[in-house]
Write an enzyme that holds these catalytic residues in place. Structure first.
Site, PDB file in Angstrom:
ATOM      1  N   GLU A 276       0.837  -1.200   0.000  1.00  0.00           N
ATOM      2  CA  GLU A 276       0.000   0.000   0.000  1.00  0.00           C
ATOM      3  C   GLU A 276       0.872   1.250   0.000  1.00  0.00           C
ATOM      4  O   GLU A 276       1.975   1.241   0.538  1.00  0.00           O
ATOM      5  CB  GLU A 276      -0.841   0.028   1.278  1.00  0.00           C
TER       6      GLU A 276
ATOM      7  N   CYS B 295       3.157   8.519   1.632  1.00  0.00           N
ATOM      8  CA  CYS B 295       3.618   7.515   2.598  1.00  0.00           C
ATOM      9  C   CYS B 295       3.852   6.218   1.827  1.00  0.00           C
ATOM     10  O   CYS B 295       2.942   5.724   1.160  1.00  0.00           O
ATOM     11  CB  CYS B 295       2.552   7.306   3.665  1.00  0.00           C
TER      12      CYS B 295
ATOM     13  N   CYS C 215       5.882  -7.340   7.469  1.00  0.00           N
ATOM     14  CA  CYS C 215       6.859  -6.760   8.382  1.00  0.00           C
ATOM     15  C   CYS C 215       7.276  -7.799   9.409  1.00  0.00           C
ATOM     16  O   CYS C 215       6.449  -8.577   9.866  1.00  0.00           O
ATOM     17  CB  CYS C 215       6.253  -5.549   9.084  1.00  0.00           C
TER      18      CYS C 215
ATOM     19  N   CYS D 248       5.215  -5.891  15.936  1.00  0.00           N
ATOM     20  CA  CYS D 248       4.481  -5.009  16.854  1.00  0.00           C
ATOM     21  C   CYS D 248       3.055  -5.549  16.963  1.00  0.00           C
ATOM     22  O   CYS D 248       2.377  -5.742  15.947  1.00  0.00           O
ATOM     23  CB  CYS D 248       4.493  -3.570  16.353  1.00  0.00           C
TER      24      CYS D 248
ATOM     25  N   CYS E 198      -0.213  -3.956  15.214  1.00  0.00           N
ATOM     26  CA  CYS E 198      -0.117  -3.447  13.853  1.00  0.00           C
ATOM     27  C   CYS E 198      -0.585  -4.475  12.820  1.00  0.00           C
ATOM     28  O   CYS E 198      -0.249  -5.657  12.916  1.00  0.00           O
ATOM     29  CB  CYS E 198       1.325  -3.058  13.585  1.00  0.00           C
TER      30      CYS E 198
ATOM     31  N   GLY F  27       6.252  -2.305   6.534  1.00  0.00           N
ATOM     32  CA  GLY F  27       7.651  -2.720   6.584  1.00  0.00           C
ATOM     33  C   GLY F  27       8.508  -1.903   7.526  1.00  0.00           C
ATOM     34  O   GLY F  27       8.114  -0.840   8.007  1.00  0.00           O
ATOM     35  N   GLU F  28       9.702  -2.438   7.797  1.00  0.00           N
ATOM     36  CA  GLU F  28      10.680  -1.716   8.609  1.00  0.00           C
ATOM     37  C   GLU F  28      11.761  -1.196   7.661  1.00  0.00           C
ATOM     38  O   GLU F  28      12.597  -1.965   7.176  1.00  0.00           O
ATOM     39  CB  GLU F  28      11.285  -2.659   9.668  1.00  0.00           C
TER      40      GLU F  28
ATOM     41  N   HIS G 144       6.394   3.914  21.767  1.00  0.00           N
ATOM     42  CA  HIS G 144       5.160   3.286  22.271  1.00  0.00           C
ATOM     43  C   HIS G 144       5.170   2.921  23.745  1.00  0.00           C
ATOM     44  O   HIS G 144       4.134   2.522  24.304  1.00  0.00           O
ATOM     45  CB  HIS G 144       4.761   2.049  21.458  1.00  0.00           C
TER      46      HIS G 144
ATOM     47  N   ASN H 120      -5.494   3.273  15.764  1.00  0.00           N
ATOM     48  CA  ASN H 120      -6.549   2.948  14.795  1.00  0.00           C
ATOM     49  C   ASN H 120      -6.874   1.483  14.974  1.00  0.00           C
ATOM     50  O   ASN H 120      -6.028   0.640  14.624  1.00  0.00           O
ATOM     51  CB  ASN H 120      -6.017   3.085  13.367  1.00  0.00           C
TER      52      ASN H 120
ATOM     53  N   CYS I 108      -1.493   1.856   6.819  1.00  0.00           N
ATOM     54  CA  CYS I 108      -0.915   0.867   5.914  1.00  0.00           C
ATOM     55  C   CYS I 108      -1.027  -0.513   6.526  1.00  0.00           C
ATOM     56  O   CYS I 108      -0.916  -0.696   7.713  1.00  0.00           O
ATOM     57  CB  CYS I 108       0.524   1.198   5.614  1.00  0.00           C
TER      58      CYS I 108
END
Ligand code: SAH
Length: 401
Positions: free
Chosen positions: A125, A148, A155, A159, A162, A204-205, A261, A335, A378
């Site tokens: 995305e 973005c 990923c 996390c 996510c 992704g990282e 976080h 979100n 994303c």
């Protein structure tokens, strides 16, 4: 849905070790000697040699890249200063876009999101964010057009809240695929408008795929590319110290955003599992070294998860951790992701969290939600699409009434 300000937030990166050296597969590179069309945006596509073999001057490759980026050419036929024969030969040997737009969604606030299908069928995305002048004081008052982009398929950072990392990392994106996201998004703009900012905060990282990301960002900066200054490019990382140090040594001009976080190791490891092998102290030390190398204010991101990391004590710990650092904290109300147990923080909890930070003198901003109706976080749209294709569409719909 998803929070976005001048940026978007998605998932995390690959099976990167703490060093940031990815152990994930690289992506599709044309087999040497193959007669399949190769991706002209990939630096390894052999355009220079191919042109030289046809007696073309060396500057021709640069001119073709200028057509693709600054000239927004969609086909080789558009490159009207090349001979017809050369255009036809280019068309036969190279392809400009290796992706297909699987879905294009536009929110009422102007945010647009593309779900791109890669040559191997994987999906990623990327998002275009339009910000009004009043939000763009640091951009000189003009309209800010931020894109973005994703750096990996899936990923590996894991996390827990996510959407992008739910199935782990599948592969790194190629330089061409990273660049292609920029060109696809640029094509959504009228000829009079240009992308002003890039945030690498998609799926992704990014620091686990620096070898492919950095050449793409170099083209983005090039005058023959997109002409976007390095200072307007933000790389967001989960915090991989060795890769941050590599960036400090090689490319300290980017704006770095570090996803925290949590301000203590136990909670951070619960939310960001790679923290277990790294630890906050090392993340902060690497961030400090980047700051010394760049002289630019760092950004720390903090996703607020209702009832998990949003208490006033969490805010106080964050303020203490940041101490006197010249930093900006981006607080991102979560979100919600369908199927995951995490929830948005209450308005009251958000207000209290911000109060504590502000009274401790921390520079803080809250990311406004943009494109909430289009699953702009994303990793979410991709997930929704595969749920709809794979099982029942109903599984995927409740989140987006
Ligand atoms: N891997 C990088 C870049 C991609 S994630 C990183 O970790 O920074 C970009 C940001 O979006 C991160 O801060 C991430 O934690 C956040 N994010 C991911 N999913 C989210 C969600 N559902 N709601 C709000 N923020 C989210």
């Amino acid at each position: 849905m998803r929070e976005m300000n001048s940026e978007i937030y998605p998932a995390e990166g690959g099976e990167a070790s703490r060093s940031g050296e990815a152990t994930v597969p690289a992506a599709a590179t044309p087999a040497p000697g193959s007669s399949d069309p190769v991706h002209v945006l990939d630096p390894a596509c052999g355009l220079e040699d191919w042109l030289a073999a046809r007696g073309q001057p060396a500057w021709r490759a640069k001119a073709i890249r200028r057509w693709l980026c600054a000239g927004r050419a969609a086909t080789f036929a558009d490159m009207t200063d090349l001979s017809k024969d050369l255009r036809a030969a280019l068309e036969a040997r190279f392809r400009i876009f290796s992706t297909r737009i699987a879905r294009h969604v536009r929110a009422e606030d102007g945010t647009e999101k593309l779900l791109l299908e890669l040559a191997d069928g994987q999906r990623i995305e990327c998002v275009l964010l339009r910000e009004h002048a009043r939000e763009a004081s640091e951009a000189g008052g003009g309209q800010r057009l931020t894109v973005c982009i994703s750096s990996q398929v899936g990923c590996g950072m894991g996390c827990v809240f996510c959407a992008s990392g739910l199935d782990g990392v599948i592969r790194n994106l190629t330089t061409g695929e990273i660049l292609e996201q920029l060109l696809r998004l640029q094509k959504l703009l009228p000829a009079t408008e240009r992308i002003s900012h890039i945030v690498v905060m998609g799926m992704g990282e990014p620091l686990a795929n620096l070898d492919r990301l950095l050449p793409a960002l170099a083209t983005a900066q090039d005058a023959d590319g997109l002409g976007i200054s390095q200072r307007r490019i933000t790389i967001s990382t989960v915090g991989l110290p060795k890769a941050i140090d590599r960036l400090s040594a090689e490319n300290p001009g980017y704006h770095l955003a570090v996803s925290l976080h949590a301000a203590e190791d136990k909670l951070r490891t619960r939310l960001v599992p790679v923290n277990k092998a790294i630890g906050l102290a090392e993340v902060m030390a690497a961030a400090d070294r980047y700051w010394e190398a760049s002289g630019r204010r760092l950004t720390f991101e903090y996703v607020l998860l209702g009832g998990v990391n949003d208490a006033p004590e969490d805010a106080a710990r964050l303020a203490a951790l940041l101490g006197r650092r010249a930093a900006l904290v981006n607080v991102i109300p979560y979100n919600a992701v369908a199927g995951l147990p995490w929830r948005e923080p209450s308005k009251g909890a958000q207000a209290r969290f911000l109060d504590v930070l502000r009274s401790a003198g921390v520079n803080v901003q809250v990311r406004r939600r943009k494109g909430a109706r289009i699953d702009a976080a994303c990793g979410q749209l991709r997930r929704l699409e595969s749920a709809a294709a794979g099982s029942t569409a109903a599984d995927a719909s409740p989140r987006d009434p």
